[in-house]
Write a protein that holds these residues in place. Structure first.
Motif, PDB file in Angstrom:
ATOM      1  N   ASP A  92     -13.408   8.991  13.350  1.00  0.00           N
ATOM      2  CA  ASP A  92     -14.589   8.600  12.576  1.00  0.00           C
ATOM      3  C   ASP A  92     -14.352   7.275  11.857  1.00  0.00           C
ATOM      4  OD1 ASP A  92     -16.959   8.456  11.227  1.00  0.00           O
ATOM      5  OD2 ASP A  92     -16.520  10.073   9.818  1.00  0.00           O
ATOM      6  N   PRO A  93     -14.430   6.160  12.583  1.00  0.00           N
ATOM      7  CA  PRO A  93     -14.217   4.851  11.951  1.00  0.00           C
ATOM      8  C   PRO A  93     -15.353   4.440  11.021  1.00  0.00           C
ATOM      9  CG  PRO A  93     -14.902   4.580  14.230  1.00  0.00           C
ATOM     10  CD  PRO A  93     -14.668   6.046  14.022  1.00  0.00           C
ATOM     11  N   SER A  94     -16.458   5.159  11.048  1.00  0.00           N
ATOM     12  CA  SER A  94     -17.605   4.792  10.214  1.00  0.00           C
ATOM     13  C   SER A  94     -17.293   4.859   8.725  1.00  0.00           C
ATOM     14  CB  SER A  94     -18.796   5.711  10.524  1.00  0.00           C
ATOM     15  OG  SER A  94     -18.530   7.048  10.125  1.00  0.00           O
ATOM     16  N   GLN A  95     -16.262   5.633   8.347  1.00  0.00           N
ATOM     17  CA  GLN A  95     -15.887   5.729   6.937  1.00  0.00           C
ATOM     18  C   GLN A  95     -15.404   4.391   6.386  1.00  0.00           C
ATOM     19  OE1 GLN A  95     -13.132   9.042   7.725  1.00  0.00           O
ATOM     20  NE2 GLN A  95     -14.271  10.219   6.211  1.00  0.00           N
ATOM     21  N   LEU A  96     -14.990   3.490   7.275  1.00  0.00           N
ATOM     22  CA  LEU A  96     -14.499   2.175   6.864  1.00  0.00           C
ATOM     23  C   LEU A  96     -15.484   1.064   7.213  1.00  0.00           C
ATOM     24  CD1 LEU A  96     -10.792   2.591   8.014  1.00  0.00           C
ATOM     25  CD2 LEU A  96     -11.577   2.423   5.646  1.00  0.00           C
ATOM     26  N   ALA A  97     -16.693   1.434   7.574  1.00  0.00           N
ATOM     27  CA  ALA A  97     -17.657   0.470   8.098  1.00  0.00           C
ATOM     28  C   ALA A  97     -17.935  -0.685   7.146  1.00  0.00           C
ATOM     29  CB  ALA A  97     -18.953   1.188   8.461  1.00  0.00           C
ATOM     30  N   ASN A  98     -17.959  -0.415   5.854  1.00  0.00           N
ATOM     31  CA  ASN A  98     -18.296  -1.459   4.882  1.00  0.00           C
ATOM     32  C   ASN A  98     -17.092  -1.906   4.063  1.00  0.00           C
ATOM     33  OD1 ASN A  98     -21.133  -1.422   5.511  1.00  0.00           O
ATOM     34  ND2 ASN A  98     -21.236   0.547   4.444  1.00  0.00           N
ATOM     35  N   ASP A 130      -5.082  -1.576  14.529  1.00  0.00           N
ATOM     36  CA  ASP A 130      -5.840  -2.811  14.742  1.00  0.00           C
ATOM     37  C   ASP A 130      -6.812  -2.657  15.909  1.00  0.00           C
ATOM     38  OD1 ASP A 130      -6.425  -5.726  14.631  1.00  0.00           O
ATOM     39  OD2 ASP A 130      -5.268  -5.767  16.494  1.00  0.00           O
ATOM     40  N   ALA A 131      -6.358  -2.063  16.997  1.00  0.00           N
ATOM     41  CA  ALA A 131      -7.216  -1.876  18.168  1.00  0.00           C
ATOM     42  C   ALA A 131      -8.405  -0.975  17.848  1.00  0.00           C
ATOM     43  CB  ALA A 131      -6.403  -1.289  19.318  1.00  0.00           C
ATOM     44  N   ILE A 132      -8.158   0.084  17.085  1.00  0.00           N
ATOM     45  CA  ILE A 132      -9.227   1.019  16.720  1.00  0.00           C
ATOM     46  C   ILE A 132     -10.249   0.331  15.814  1.00  0.00           C
ATOM     47  CG2 ILE A 132      -9.742   3.114  15.415  1.00  0.00           C
ATOM     48  CD1 ILE A 132      -6.958   4.149  16.341  1.00  0.00           C
ATOM     49  N   LEU A 133      -9.776  -0.415  14.825  1.00  0.00           N
ATOM     50  CA  LEU A 133     -10.670  -1.099  13.899  1.00  0.00           C
ATOM     51  C   LEU A 133     -11.461  -2.199  14.600  1.00  0.00           C
ATOM     52  CD1 LEU A 133      -8.330  -1.435  10.778  1.00  0.00           C
ATOM     53  CD2 LEU A 133     -10.125   0.269  11.175  1.00  0.00           C
ATOM     54  N   THR A 134     -10.813  -2.904  15.514  1.00  0.00           N
ATOM     55  CA  THR A 134     -11.495  -3.964  16.264  1.00  0.00           C
ATOM     56  C   THR A 134     -12.622  -3.384  17.115  1.00  0.00           C
ATOM     57  OG1 THR A 134      -9.492  -5.321  16.334  1.00  0.00           O
ATOM     58  CG2 THR A 134     -11.198  -5.799  17.961  1.00  0.00           C
ATOM     59  N   LYS A 135     -12.334  -2.293  17.790  1.00  0.00           N
ATOM     60  CA  LYS A 135     -13.340  -1.637  18.624  1.00  0.00           C
ATOM     61  C   LYS A 135     -14.526  -1.165  17.795  1.00  0.00           C
ATOM     62  CE  LYS A 135     -13.896   2.117  21.986  1.00  0.00           C
ATOM     63  NZ  LYS A 135     -13.208   3.241  22.696  1.00  0.00           N
ATOM     64  N   ALA A 136     -14.249  -0.720  16.570  1.00  0.00           N
ATOM     65  CA  ALA A 136     -15.302  -0.196  15.697  1.00  0.00           C
ATOM     66  C   ALA A 136     -15.968  -1.284  14.845  1.00  0.00           C
ATOM     67  CB  ALA A 136     -14.731   0.879  14.783  1.00  0.00           C
ATOM     68  N   ASN A 137     -15.538  -2.534  15.024  1.00  0.00           N
ATOM     69  CA  ASN A 137     -16.080  -3.667  14.263  1.00  0.00           C
ATOM     70  C   ASN A 137     -15.883  -3.527  12.756  1.00  0.00           C
ATOM     71  OD1 ASN A 137     -17.145  -5.144  16.532  1.00  0.00           O
ATOM     72  ND2 ASN A 137     -18.774  -3.615  16.655  1.00  0.00           N
ATOM     73  N   VAL A 138     -14.746  -2.951  12.363  1.00  0.00           N
ATOM     74  CA  VAL A 138     -14.400  -2.862  10.945  1.00  0.00           C
ATOM     75  C   VAL A 138     -13.742  -4.180  10.533  1.00  0.00           C
ATOM     76  CG1 VAL A 138     -12.962  -1.713   9.219  1.00  0.00           C
ATOM     77  CG2 VAL A 138     -14.104  -0.368  11.005  1.00  0.00           C
ATOM     78  N   GLU A 139     -14.207  -4.773   9.453  1.00  0.00           N
ATOM     79  CA  GLU A 139     -13.693  -6.070   9.014  1.00  0.00           C
ATOM     80  C   GLU A 139     -12.258  -5.937   8.532  1.00  0.00           C
ATOM     81  OE1 GLU A 139     -15.055  -9.830   6.200  1.00  0.00           O
ATOM     82  OE2 GLU A 139     -16.157  -7.935   6.135  1.00  0.00           O
ATOM     83  N   HIS A 140     -11.351  -6.653   9.201  1.00  0.00           N
ATOM     84  CA  HIS A 140      -9.947  -6.567   8.819  1.00  0.00           C
ATOM     85  C   HIS A 140      -9.185  -7.767   9.355  1.00  0.00           C
ATOM     86  CE1 HIS A 140      -9.698  -5.191  12.984  1.00  0.00           C
ATOM     87  NE2 HIS A 140      -8.390  -5.319  12.916  1.00  0.00           N
ATOM     88  N   HIS A 141      -7.981  -7.956   8.814  1.00  0.00           N
ATOM     89  CA  HIS A 141      -7.076  -9.011   9.304  1.00  0.00           C
ATOM     90  C   HIS A 141      -5.695  -8.404   9.483  1.00  0.00           C
ATOM     91  CE1 HIS A 141      -5.348 -13.047   9.777  1.00  0.00           C
ATOM     92  NE2 HIS A 141      -4.327 -12.570   9.081  1.00  0.00           N
ATOM     93  N   LEU A 142      -5.082  -8.657  10.619  1.00  0.00           N
ATOM     94  CA  LEU A 142      -3.730  -8.167  10.890  1.00  0.00           C
ATOM     95  C   LEU A 142      -2.743  -9.322  10.915  1.00  0.00           C
ATOM     96  CD1 LEU A 142      -1.663  -5.998  11.764  1.00  0.00           C
ATOM     97  CD2 LEU A 142      -2.331  -6.470  14.133  1.00  0.00           C
ATOM     98  N   MET A 143      -1.657  -9.189  10.154  1.00  0.00           N
ATOM     99  CA  MET A 143      -0.553 -10.153  10.216  1.00  0.00           C
ATOM    100  C   MET A 143       0.719  -9.419  10.615  1.00  0.00           C
ATOM    101  SD  MET A 143       1.374 -12.395   7.234  1.00  0.00           S
ATOM    102  CE  MET A 143       0.215 -13.765   7.138  1.00  0.00           C
ATOM    103  N   ILE A 144       1.342  -9.877  11.677  1.00  0.00           N
ATOM    104  CA  ILE A 144       2.663  -9.381  12.065  1.00  0.00           C
ATOM    105  C   ILE A 144       3.635 -10.535  11.836  1.00  0.00           C
ATOM    106  CG2 ILE A 144       4.097  -8.474  13.920  1.00  0.00           C
ATOM    107  CD1 ILE A 144       1.602  -7.283  15.167  1.00  0.00           C
ATOM    108  N   GLN A 145       4.458 -10.403  10.802  1.00  0.00           N
ATOM    109  CA  GLN A 145       5.329 -11.506  10.389  1.00  0.00           C
ATOM    110  C   GLN A 145       6.701 -11.385  11.033  1.00  0.00           C
ATOM    111  OE1 GLN A 145       6.068 -11.913   6.143  1.00  0.00           O
ATOM    112  NE2 GLN A 145       6.029 -14.133   6.370  1.00  0.00           N
TER     113      GLN A 145
END
Length: 220
Positions: free
Chosen positions: A147-153, A181-196
Motif C-alpha cells: 500500500d504505497p498510497s500511505q506515502l502519496a503526499n 527506491d524501486a517501489i517508491l518510483t513505481k508508485a510516484n512517491v516523491e523521494h531522493h535516493l543517495m548511495i554514497q
C-alpha cells in the motif's frame, strides 16, 4: 515569525559530541547555521529526542524481530501526543502538517519512515538515513509495496553508504534501499535516493550528508 520543525531521533548525537554515544556529533547546528545564513534554506527549528538508551531498539521498531523490538507505536504516540504539543505550545513554530518533519539514521531512519507512513496526517516528510529496512524480514518494505498510497503526499530523503558494515551486512543495507527506491518510483512517491561510495554506518557519515538531506526536504 514562526518556523518549520524537524524532529530528530537519537537526539543526543545531533548537536554535541560530549553527549553523543560515540563521541561524534551530526553537527546539525553548525550545518543549519551556515545554510540559513547563506539563504540556502529558510530558518527552522530542530528538536532532538533522546533514544532511551537500552530501550532504543524497542522504541524504534513497530515490528518484532527475533523477540526484540515492537514498541514503535508507543514511541510514535509519545512524539505526537506529548512532544509535539509541548514544542508547539512553548515555541514559535508552525503547526501545519507541511511544516512538520521527522528524521533519523539506522533504526532511527526506519522509525522515521514508519512514522511518516503511519501518520501522514501529522508529518509531511522524513530523513531516512542508512535505514535498517532489513528489520523483521523487511516488514516495512513489504507493507509499503502492498500500500504505497500511505506515502502519496510525503517527501522522503533516503540514503546509504557502500561500506556500512561488512560482507552480507553491507549488502543488505544497500540492496534494501534499492528495493525501496524501486517501489517508491513505481508508485510516484516523491523521494531522493543517495548511495554514497565508501561511506560507513556512523555519525560522521550522516553529518556529511545532513546538509544535502535537509536542503532536499526543505525544498517545498
Amino acid at each position: 515569525r514562526k518556523f518549520p520543525v524537524l524532529y530528530m531521533h537519537d537526539g543526543q548525537n545531533c548537536f554535541d559530541r560530549a553527549t553523543s554515544a560515540f563521541g561524534v556529533e551530526w553537527q546539525i547546528d553548525e550545518t543549519l547555521t551556515k545554510l540559513i545564513s547563506d539563504g540556502t534554506i529558510a530558518p527552522m527549528i530542530v528538536v532532538g529526542m533522546d533514544n532511551g538508551g537500552a530501550s532504543r531498539t524497542k522504541n524504534y521498531t513497530f515490528d518484532i524481530d527475533k523477540e526484540r523490538g515492537g514498541g514503535g507505536a508507543a514511541h510514535a504516540n509519545f512524539l505526537i501526543d506529548e512532544v509535539i504539543p509541548q514544542i508547539e505550545s512553548r515555541y514559535r513554530v508552525r503547526t501545519d502538517r507541511a511544516s512538520r518533519m521527522v528524521g533519523g539514521s539506522s533504526l532511527g531512519g526506519l522509525m522515521s519512515l514508519e512514522i511518516v507512513r503511519r501518520h501522514s496526517d501529522v508529518f509531511s516528510g522524513a530523513l531516512v538515513m542508512s535505514p535498517s529496512l532489513w528489520w523483521s524480514n523487511e516488514a516495512i518494505i513489504k507493507a509499503i509495496e502492498a500500500d504505497p498510497s500511505q506515502l502519496a503526499n510525503s517527501r522522503l530523503w533516503i540514503d546509504v553508504g557502500t561500506n556500512e558494515g561488512s560482507g552480507k551486512e553491507t549488502s543488505r543495507y544497500v540492496e534494501s534501499v534499492k528495493k525501496l527506491d524501486a517501489i517508491l518510483t513505481k508508485a510516484n512517491v516523491e523521494h531522493h535516493l543517495m548511495i554514497q561510495e565508501s561511506a560507513e554506518h556512523n555519525e560522521a557519515a550522516w553529518a556529511r550528508r545532513f546538509g544535502s538531506a535537509i536542503m532536499y526536504l526543505m525544498d517545498q
